[in-house]
Design a protein around this motif. Structure first.
Motif, PDB file in Angstrom:
ATOM      1  N   CYS A   1      36.809  46.031  38.296  1.00 19.10           N
ATOM      2  CA  CYS A   1      36.780  44.959  38.924  1.00 19.10           C
ATOM      3  C   CYS A   1      36.584  43.559  37.833  1.00 19.10           C
ATOM      4  O   CYS A   1      37.740  42.679  37.536  1.00 19.10           O
ATOM      5  CB  CYS A   1      35.782  44.418  39.866  1.00 19.10           C
TER       6      CYS A   1
ATOM      7  N   GLY B   1      35.706  38.762  38.720  1.00 12.78           N
ATOM      8  CA  GLY B   1      35.813  40.008  39.136  1.00 12.78           C
ATOM      9  C   GLY B   1      34.670  40.514  40.079  1.00 12.78           C
ATOM     10  O   GLY B   1      34.015  41.020  40.947  1.00 12.78           O
TER      11      GLY B   1
ATOM     12  N   ILE C   1      34.594  40.799  44.615  1.00 19.99           N
ATOM     13  CA  ILE C   1      35.391  41.881  45.041  1.00 19.99           C
ATOM     14  C   ILE C   1      35.148  42.785  45.610  1.00 19.99           C
ATOM     15  O   ILE C   1      33.380  43.102  44.892  1.00 19.99           O
ATOM     16  CB  ILE C   1      36.460  43.259  43.973  1.00 19.99           C
TER      17      ILE C   1
ATOM     18  N   TRP D   1      40.691  50.844  47.353  1.00 23.62           N
ATOM     19  CA  TRP D   1      41.194  49.944  45.851  1.00 23.62           C
ATOM     20  C   TRP D   1      42.132  51.464  45.129  1.00 23.62           C
ATOM     21  O   TRP D   1      43.107  50.853  45.322  1.00 23.62           O
ATOM     22  CB  TRP D   1      39.921  49.628  45.365  1.00 23.62           C
TER      23      TRP D   1
END
Lengths: 543, 342
Positions: free
Chosen positions: B185, B270, B273, B280
Motif C-alpha cells: 500500500c 497509502g 488504506i 485487496w
C-alpha cells in the motif's frame, strides 16, 4: 448596571468589544473586567484616553504585540510558591521566561517615550525589573531563556553528577568486558537489553551456558531460552552506588528548587505587580489597536451635560455597507438634556442614527476612542436603548409588552444623567393610544437630566417649543425621475437604489407634522400599482 | 550500508510506526538511538500524541519509555516532564497544546528514560518539527502512528520504518501477509497524469473525474460507508475516482464490483488504506487499479517475534517471508543483527 447586556446587543457594541483583542493571558483577563467610567470620573477617563494615545503613537507597537503574545500564565505558580510549595523545574522555567518577557517589554515601551506619557501617571504602568530573581534563575549568566537545575547551582551537584557519569561509564566498561568474554566463549552477541535468545534446539550451547558464569537464565518460551547478562559483584556494587548518587542528586535538586521557590515567594509583590501591569499595558495597547482599525478619535470629555457628535459612524452598519460596495453617511448631531425627536422618511436611517449615538457614547464610557470625527460630551450614568424589536419569546411578551416592560425600568431611574434612546415608541399598537403614550413620554423625559432621543411617525407627538425636533433630509432634494429610471432598469434593487439617493443627514425643523413618505417609498420599492393608487385615494379622502 | 547510515543520508525526518501495539516500535526507536550514538548523529525526537482517553500513560499496557542520550532534542507535552528520569534542560515553551499539556522543547543533559507525548494534529506536528530544527540536530525521528483521525506521520516525514510484530497473528503466514500488504500500500505507484495532479490540487472532497477531465465533487467527507453514493456517480466515461479519506474493504468491494468500468482509484497516500489483504488481493486479480498522490518511502521493516500474548514466532521465518515481497531491509532489532547483504 450602566449598560445592560440587551443594550450592548441592540447597539451592536459587541462588534467594537470584539475588536479589542489583547495578546497575553493577562490582558485577556483585564478585558473581562474592563472599567466603565461614570460621571465624576472624568479625570480618570482622561488619563485612560491619554494612555491609549501614548500607545497609539508608540513606534514599537508591533514589537510590543509580539512580546505580549509570548507571555504565558505564571499566576498559579507564584501563588503556589507563596504558600510554601516547592516549584517544579518547568514552573521555574516559566517564571524565568516571564521575567525575560517583562524586560523585553520594558525596553520596547521605553524605546519611544513620546510626550503623551507626561499626560498620565506613567508610574501606574511602569514594569519592575527584578534583577535579583533573574540572576538566581540564570546561574550560568548566559542570559538565555533556557532553564535546568544547572551544575552551577552547587558544588555538591557537580560532584554528584560527575560521580554518576563515572559510575555509568564503569558499568558500561564492566559489561563490555563480560560481553567480550561471552563473544569469545560462545560466539554470541547480546542485544540492547543485554539479552540473548537461544533456540531450544541448541542443547549443547544451552548446557554450556548453564554451566558458565556469564549468563543468567531469564525466561523461556516454547521455541527459545532467553539469557541475560549475569551481574557480577562489581556491577551490583556500581548499581547500588549509582542509585545512591541518583537519590542524593534528587535531594540536592529539590533543595535548590526550594531555595528558588522561596526567592519567588519573596518577590511575590513585584511579580504580582508585573502581572497586573502587563495586563494593563496589553489592554490599553489592544484599545489603541481597535482605535486605529476603526479610525476612531480621541473624545473631548466635559463635565457639562451635553452631547455633540460630528460625523458619527455606526461601525457595524458601515462595514456592512462597505462590503456591499455602498457608502455610509456619517451623521452630525448636537443634543442637550431633555427630549429630542427625530422624524422622517422610512428607510431614512433613524434607527441607525440612534444606535450610532449609543455606540459612540458606549465607547466613551468604556474609555475607548470614539467612531466619529469629533465628540464633545459629558459622561452618562446609564445608557439605554429600545428598538421595538426586542420580543421576549421566553418571557411570553410581545413587542409592545417587552418595550413597555424595559421602559418602565428606565423611567424608574429618577436621578442621574442617562442616555435614553427609543426607536418608534408604541409603533406596534393602535395610532390613537400610541400617540398618547408617545407624547406623554416625550414630555416626561423632557423634564429630566437625561439626554433622550425618540424617533416617531406620530404627528404632533413632539409638540412644544422646548423639544428639539430633527428630521431626516430624506429623498426630497433629489431628481425623482432619475431615481425612477434607475428603478426601471433594476426593479429588484429598489432598496439599494433608494439607499443611494437617500440623504441621511438631519436638519432642525419647527413644524409638528411628520413628513409623509411611506406611500412614495413603497411605490419606489415596487409595491403593486393598484395598491398604491388605492392607498393614495384613501389619504386624499381623509385629508 | 548500515540502516543508520542510510537514514543519515536519505531520511532527514523519519517516522517509526507500529502495525499494532507491542509490535516493537519502541525497541526499534531505542535501537536507532543506540546506533545513532555510535556515529555521533545528533537526534531530535518527538511522537504523535495520543488523544484524550488514551493519554493515561500510567494504566496503558504499553509504556513507551525511550532511552535518550545527552545532547538530543525532544519535544513533548508538559505533563510528561514529571515522568522522566533523564535530565532535561528546558529550551522553549510553545503554543502547541495537547492533552498532556503544551509542547515543550527540551535538550537532554543527562541520559535516561523519558516518555514522549507530542502534538496531535498534522499542522501542529509540522510546527513542532520546524521548531526542533532550530536546534543543533542532524536527523529527526517521530515515534509515529497511522490513524484515521489524527496525524499519519509517514506523510509528513521523508520516510518511515515499519515495526511488524508477532502480535499481529499466531500464524507467521498471516503476519507476513499483513506486513507485506502494508508495504504494498505504501509503495503504490504515484499518479503521473499531470492533468489529474493539477485538478486534484484544488479538490478536497471525494470526486469522480471523467475522460475529459471534468470532475464531479461528491459530498462525502470520508469514503467510509459511502460506497453506493460514489458508485452511483460512476459511469462508462469515468476515468478516475479520487477518494478523500479512508479506503475500507467494504468501500473497495463496492467500487470494484462493477463490470465493464475501467477507472483508476486515486488516494492521497497509502496510509489511507484500511483493507483486509484478502479482499485487496482478490480485487487486484480482478484488475483493480489504484494509484496515490504520494508514495511513502520505507527505510526498513523491523520484526519483533515475541507477542505479549505469550507466544513466539521464528524471527527468521518472519524476516524471510517479508523479504520475499520487498527489497527493503528487514531485521529483528532484538538480535540487533542487521544483515549486510543488501
Amino acid at each position: 448596571m450602566i449598560i445592560s447586556e440587551n443594550t450592548i446587543k441592540s447597539l451592536d457594541f459587541q462588534y467594537i468589544l470584539n475588536m479589542i483583542e489583547p495578546y497575553s493571558p493577562y490582558g485577556i483577563k483585564k478585558k473581562k473586567k474592563m472599567r466603565i467610567f461614570k460621571p465624576g470620573e472624568e479625570e480618570d477617563l482622561l488619563e485612560e484616553l491619554n494612555k491609549v494615545e501614548f500607545f497609539l503613537k508608540h513606534k514599537k507597537r508591533d514589537e510590543m504585540k509580539s512580546i505580549l503574545a509570548h507571555f504565558k500564565e505564571v499566576g498559579e505558580s507564584i501563588e503556589k510558591a507563596k504558600k510554601g510549595y516547592v516549584l517544579l523545574t518547568v514552573e521555574l522555567f516559566e517564571i524565568k521566561n516571564f521575567l525575560i518577557q517583562v524586560n523585553k517589554l520594558i525596553d520596547a515601551v521605553n524605546a519611544d517615550l513620546n510626550s503623551e506619557r507626561i499626560k498620565f501617571n506613567f508610574g501606574e504602568i511602569e514594569l519592575k525589573k527584578m534583577i535579583e530573581l533573574e540572576k538566581s534563575l540564570d546561574p550560568k549568566k548566559d542570559r538565555l531563556n533556557t532553564f535546568y537545575i544547572y551544575d552551577e547551582y552547587s558544588k555538591k551537584l557537580i560532584n554528584l553528577r560527575n560521580r554518576k557519569r563515572k559510575l555509568k561509564r564503569e558499568m558500561k566498561e564492566e559489561k563490555e568486558k563480560i560481553k567480550e568474554k561471552i563473544k569469545q566463549e560462545y560466539d554470541l552477541n547480546l542485544n540492547l537489553k543485554d539479552e540473548v535468545v537461544i533456540s531450544k534446539a541448541e542443547k549443547d550451547l544451552i548446557e554450556k551456558i548453564e554451566e558458565g558464569t556469564y549468563l543468567n537464565f531469564s525466561s523461556e518460551n516454547y521455541l527459545n531460552h532467553i539469557y541475560g547478562l549475569k551481574k557480577t559483584e562489581k556491577i551490583h556494587q556500581i548499581e547500588s552506588k549509582y542509585d545512591e548518587m541518583k537519590s542524593l542528586e534528587d535531594k540536592e535538586e529539590k533543595r535548590i528548587r526550594k531555595n528558588l521557590s522561596k526567592l519567588v515567594a519573596g518577590s511575590y509583590d513585584s511579580l504580582k505587580w508585573n502581572i497586573e501591569t502587563v495586563g494593563k499595558i496589553d489592554l490599553v495597547l489592544a484599545k489603541s489597536e481597535e482605535a486605529k482599525q476603526t479610525e476612531s478619535t480621541k473624545p473631548l470629555v466635559v463635565e457639562e451635560n451635553t452631547l455633540k457628535i460630528k460625523k458619527g459612524r455606526h461601525l457595524k452598519t458601515e462595514k456592512f455597507l462597505k462590503e456591499k460596495g455602498n457608502q455610509y453617511t456619517p451623521i452630525t448631531i448636537e443634543l442637550s438634556p431633555g427630549t429630542t425627536c427625530i422624524t422622517g422618511a422610512n428607510m431614512g436611517g433613524k434607527t441607525v442614527t440612534l444606535k450610532m449615538v449609543g455606540q459612540v457614547m458606549a465607547a466613551l464610557v468604556y474609555g475607548l476612542y470614539v467612531p466619529c470625527e469629533k465628540l464633545k460630551a459629558g459622561l452618562r450614568n446609564f445608557i439605554y436603548i429600545s428598538t421595538g424589536d426586542e420580543q421576549s419569546v421566553e418571557r411570553g411578551l410581545s413587542t409592545f409588552g417587552a418595550e413597555i416592560s424595559s421602559l418602565k425600568k428606565v423611567l424608574e431611574i429618577k436621578e442621574g444623567k442617562g442616555l435614553i434612546l427609543i426607536d418608534e415608541l408604541a409603533g406596534g399598537t393602535n395610532p390613537k393610544e400610541g400617540y398618547a403614550i408617545t407624547k406623554t413620554i416625550i414630555e416626561y423625559l423632557n423634564e429630566k437630566d437625561s439626554i433622550s432621543i425618540i424617533t416617531t411617525h406620530f404627528d404632533k407627538a413632539a409638540e412644544g417649543e422646548d423639544i428639539l425636533k430633527l428630521q431626516v433630509s430624506g429623498l426630497s432634494q433629489i431628481d425623482e425621475n432619475q431615481l425612477k429610471d434607475e428603478l426601471k432598469i433594476n426593479p429588484k434593487k429598489g432598496q439599494e437604489i433608494i439607499a443611494k439617493y437617500m440623504d441621511y443627514t438631519l436638519k432642525k425643523v419647527e413644524e409638528n407634522e411628520v413628513p409623509k413618505d411611506a406611500i412614495r417609498i413603497a411605490q419606489l420599492m415596487g409595491l403593486q400599482e393598484d395598491i398604491i393608487n388605492k392607498a393614495k385615494e384613501i389619504i386624499s379622502k381623509t385629508d | 550500508m548500515r540502516l543508520i547510515q542510510d537514514i543519515k543520508e536519505n531520511y532527514k525526518t523519519l517516522s517509526i510506526i507500529g502495525l499494532a501495539k507491542n509490535s516493537g516500535k519502541t525497541e526499534t526507536l531505542n535501537y536507532l538511538i543506540h546506533e545513532a550514538k555510535k556515529i555521533n548523529l545528533k537526534l531530535g525526537i518527538t511522537s504523535t500524541g495520543r488523544d484524550g482517553e488514551k493519554t493515561d500513560l500510567v494504566t496503558e499496557t504499553e509504556k513507551p519509555s525511550i532511552y535518550v542520550e545527552e545532547g538530543m532534542i525532544i519535544a513533548t507535552g508538559r505533563k510528561t516532564l514529571y515522568l522522566t528520569d533523564a535530565g532535561l534542560e528546558l529550551l522553549e515553551d510553545t503554543d502547541i497544546t495537547t492533552p498532556m499539556g503544551r509542547i515543550m522543547i527540551c535538550r537532554v543533559v543527562q541520559e535516561g528514560e523519558v516518555q514522549i507525548a507530542g502534538p496531535i494534529s498534522s499542522k501542529d506536528m509540522e510546527k513542532t518539527i520546524k521548531l526542533m530544527w532550530k536546534y543543533d540536530i542532524d536527523n529527526l525521528f517521530i515515534d509515529g502512528a497511522v490513524d484515521r483521525k489524527t496525524v499519519s506521520s509517514p506523510i509528513i516525514t521523508d520516510g518511515c520504518i515499519i515495526a511488524a510484530g508477532a502480535v499481529l497473528s499466531r500464524d507467521v503466514k498471516k503476519v507476513v501477509e499483513k506486513t507485506s500488504h502494508i508495504i504494498e500500500c505504501y509503495s503504490l505507484p504515484e499518479i503521473e497524469d499531470e492533468k489529474l495532479i493539477k485538478i486534484l490540487k484544488n479538490v478536497d472532497t471525494t470526486a469522480v473525474i471523467n475522460k475529459n477531465y471534468e470532475f464531479e465533487k461528491l459530498q462525502v467527507k470520508t469514503g467510509l460507508g459511502n460506497g453506493s453514493k460514489i458508485k452511483n456517480a460512476v459511469n462508462k466515461d469515468s476515468k478516475y475516482i479520487f477518494i478523500d479519506g479512508a479506503l475500507t474493504s467494504s468501500l473497495l468491494k463496492n467500487l470494484v464490483d462493477k463490470d465493464g468500468l475501467n477507472y483508476t482509484l486515486v488516494l492521497r497516500d497509502g496510509t489511507k488504506i484500511f483493507t483486509e489483504p484478502y479482499t485487496w488481493n482478490n480485487l487486484k486479480r480482478q484488475g483493480m487499479k489504484i494509484k496515490v498522490l504520494k508514495k511513502i518511502k520505507i527505510a526498513a521493516v523491523t520484526v519483533n517475534p515475541v507477542s505479549p500474548y505469550g507466544y513466539v514466532l521464528r524471527s527468521e521465518d518472519m524476516i524471510k517471508g517479508i523479504k520475499r515481497n520487498t527489497k527493503v531491509k528487514v531485521f529483528d532489532v532484538q538480535t540487533g543483527v542487521e544483515e549486510n547483504d543488501n
